[in-house]
Design an enzyme around this catalytic site. Structure first.
Site: not given
Length: 232
Positions: A32-33, A88-89, A102-104, A110, A128
Site C-alpha cells: 500500500t502507498g 511494498d513501500g 504504517g502511514g497508510g 502489510e 526515505k
C-alpha cells in the site's frame, strides 16, 4: 515544484523496477502507498502487454481496488499461505534495512503479508533512506485499550498521538476496525529492542517497525540502487 516532480519520478522509477521481479506462476503480496502503486500499475501493464500470469494478495482496500483496476488476478493468504514475493513501500528505511511503515494505517496486514513471503522487497525514493529511524512509529491498537496503550508507550519514552481522520470526526479506523497511534520516539537507536517492547503492551495489535526486509529498491537522483540485507 521541481523537487516534487523529481520525487514523483523517483517513486515511479523504484516502483516500476520492482515490478520486473514478478514472473509467471508467482503469488505476490501487493503493498500500500504511493510508490508501490506504480508497481501495481506496471504489473497491470505487463499483464496486458506480456500476458503475465500471476496472482496478487493485496494488503489493503486501496491496494485491492488498484489491482482490480489493473486487471490483476487476486487471491488470499488462506488460499496461498506462502508467497513467492511481497513488494511494498515505506515511510523510512535505515542503513541496516530496518523499516517503519504504517502511514497508510495498513501496517498490520502489510506485516502479515511480508512475513508470509519468501522474499520481501521495499520500493522507495532516496528521501526515505536515513542513517537512523526517526519517523513516528504507527501502532495499531484495539479501541478499548488505547488509553492503557498510550500510557505504556509513554513509559517507553514515546509521545503517542491518536491519529485523526480527514473529512470525518474522530480517529482513523483501520481495515481491521482498530485505532492507530503515532508514537514519536525521536531517534531510534535500537529498533529491534523497541519493537519487542511495544509488542508486549496489552491492546497492541501490531506496530510499524519491520525487521524482515530482504532487499531495498532505492531510487536516487543518479539512478536505481538495489541494496540487499547481508544477514537475516
Amino acid at each position: 515544484m521541481k523537487d516534487a516532480s523529481s520525487n514523483s519520478a523517483a517513486k515511479k522509477a523504484a516502483g516500476e523496477a520492482a515490478a520486473e521481479l514478478v514472473r509467471n506462476g508467482m503469488v505476490v503480496g501487493l503493498g500500500t502507498g504511493s510508490t508501490v502503486a506504480w508497481t501495481i500499475k506496471r504489473l497491470g501493464e505487463r499483464v496486458r502487454e506480456e500476458d503475465l500470469d500471476f496472482c496478487g494478495v493485496p494488503t489493503s482496500f486501496q491496494a485491492e481496488q488498484l489491482a482490480i483496476e489493473s486487471n490483476i488476478r487476486l487471491t488470499s493468504l488462506n488460499q496461498h499461505p506462502v508467497l513467492d514475493l511481497a513488494i511494498d513501500g515505506a515511510d523510512q528505511v535505515d542503513i541496516n534495512l530496518m523499516v517503519i511503515k504504517g502511514g497508510g494505517a495498513a501496517h498490520t496486514r502489510e506485516k502479515v503479508v511480508s512475513c508470509s513471503a519468501k522474499w520481501f522487497v521495499i520500493v522507495a525514493d532516496q528521501s526515505k533512506f536515513v542513517e537512523r529511524l526517526t519517523w513516528p512509529v504507527p501502532v495499531e491498537v484495539i479501541p478499548i485499550a488505547f488509553r492503557l496503550t498510550g500510557r505504556r508507550l509513554e513509559e517507553l519514552g514515546g509521545k503517542p498521538v491518536l491519529r485523526q481522520g480527514l473529512r470525518k470526526d474522530g480517529p482513523v479506523i483501520t481495515d481491521n476496525g482498530n485505532f492507530v497511534m503515532d508514537v514519536d520516539f525521536g531517534t531510534i537507536e535500537d529498533p529491534r529492542s523497541l519493537a519487542a517492547k511495544i509488542s508486549l503492551i496489552p491492546g497492541v495489535v501490531e506496530h510499524g517497525i519491520f525487521d524482515n526486509l530482504d532487499e531495498l529498491y532505492l531510487a536516487r537522483a543518479g539512478g536505481m540502487e538495489r541494496i540487499k540485507r547481508a544477514l537475516r
